[in-house]
Scaffold this motif. Structure first.
Motif, PDB file in Angstrom:
ATOM      1  N   VAL A 107      -5.880  -4.186  -1.107  1.00  0.00           N
ATOM      2  CA  VAL A 107      -4.869  -4.483  -2.133  1.00  0.00           C
ATOM      3  C   VAL A 107      -5.442  -5.257  -3.321  1.00  0.00           C
ATOM      4  CG1 VAL A 107      -3.049  -4.534  -0.401  1.00  0.00           C
ATOM      5  CG2 VAL A 107      -4.135  -6.674  -1.079  1.00  0.00           C
TER       6      VAL A 107
ATOM      7  N   ASN B 173       0.825  -1.214   0.000  1.00  0.00           N
ATOM      8  CA  ASN B 173       0.000   0.000   0.000  1.00  0.00           C
ATOM      9  C   ASN B 173       0.854   1.256   0.000  1.00  0.00           C
ATOM     10  OD1 ASN B 173      -2.568  -0.942  -0.203  1.00  0.00           O
ATOM     11  ND2 ASN B 173      -3.050  -0.863   1.965  1.00  0.00           N
TER      12      ASN B 173
ATOM     13  N   LYS C  76      -1.189   4.103  -2.007  1.00  0.00           N
ATOM     14  CA  LYS C  76      -2.608   3.982  -1.703  1.00  0.00           C
ATOM     15  C   LYS C  76      -2.911   4.543  -0.318  1.00  0.00           C
ATOM     16  CE  LYS C  76      -3.649  -0.024  -4.623  1.00  0.00           C
ATOM     17  NZ  LYS C  76      -4.285  -1.371  -4.669  1.00  0.00           N
TER      18      LYS C  76
END
Length: 271
Positions: free
Chosen positions: A107, A73, A78
């Protein structure tokens, strides 16, 4: 008699004095007092053992996958939600399981297994994936280069008439060259479809070792289908006149069809 009595008396007194001196000079006995533990007489198997702070294999696996997904991530930039952030430092197994499920959703379509597989091909700085380290990518590149060379050679001989002044080709030789040209164009078109797909899967960390056999089956099926369609010239009236581009287009379409077919088979196999 009196003389004998005196000797006995004197001897007795001497002995008594010597004994008293010996007793006075005798070393003192040293006594070490040792406390007896309360459970000294309890059998070893009945003693209470200290509780070791060990983790189960399941908990260790959960923690490793959580770390892998968190790193993914961060690497992809993200957003990490507040719900995930509040559970990162948790010590409870139940909370770790909840965090694991939340990260799996975050994810997706990648999985902890696919992220771990792609991570082993990263550079020393762990910043990017070195594609040439991946065996199937190297194999695809070799196939593409050989196919491109043979396609170019076949196109030059069959379509442009190169080398016809220097060499006289028999019908058998021309047929063989034409078939090699067709096969090379089919494989080149297939590689032009599957190499970008492979790069995308590596970039998104969705590639796993279990997907590689499906790649090869799709390549084989697509190539055979393309060779058959090119030789039968089913779509020749409806496509462009350039033979090489026509063949590459047919092969790419066959690659797409094979990918869809084996993608569905792979999805069923993972159920």
């Amino acid at each position: 008699m009196n003389a004998i009595f005196d000797k006995i008396k004197n001897r007795s007194a001497y002995t008594s004095e010597t004994s008293e001196l010996g007793l006075e000079n005798a070393p003192e006995e040293i006594v070490i007092a040792k406390t007896i533990e309360e459970d000294a007489f309890i059998p070893a198997e009945n003693k209470t053992q200290p509780i070791a702070n060990t983790k189960t294999h399941f908990e260790t696996l959960i923690e490793k996958e959580i770390e892998v997904m968190l790193q993914f991530n961060v690497r992809k930039g993200k957003k990490i939600t507040s719900d995930i952030g509040s559970l990162v430092e948790t010590k409870k197994l139940s909370h770790k399981i909840v965090l694991h499920e939340m990260l799996k959703d975050a994810v997706h379509p990648a999985t902890p297994k696919s992220i771990h597989y792609v991570n082993q091909y990263r550079d020393k700085l762990n910043s990017r994936v070195v594609l040439l380290r991946i065996k199937i990518f190297r194999q695809f590149i070799v196939i593409a280069i050989i196919s491109a060379l043979l396609s170019g050679l076949g196109y030059g001989i069959i379509e442009l008439g190169l080398f016809t002044d220097e060499f006289i080709f028999t019908d058998t030789a021309l047929f063989t060259i034409n078939q090699l040209y067709t096969i090379a164009a089919a494989f080149l078109g297939i590689m032009l479809y599957f190499i970008p797909k492979l790069i995308k899967q590596v970039d998104n960390s969705t590639l796993t070792t279990h997907k590689i056999p499906f790649y090869w089956m799709a390549v084989l099926l697509g190539s055979i289908s393309a060779i058959i369609l090119i030789n039968t010239k089913v779509f020749a009236p409806y496509l462009i006149d350039d033979t090489l581009l026509h063949n590459l287009f047919i092969a790419a379409v066959c690659g797409l069809a094979a990918d869809i077919l084996y993608g569905n088979i792979q999805a069923v196999a993972q159920l």
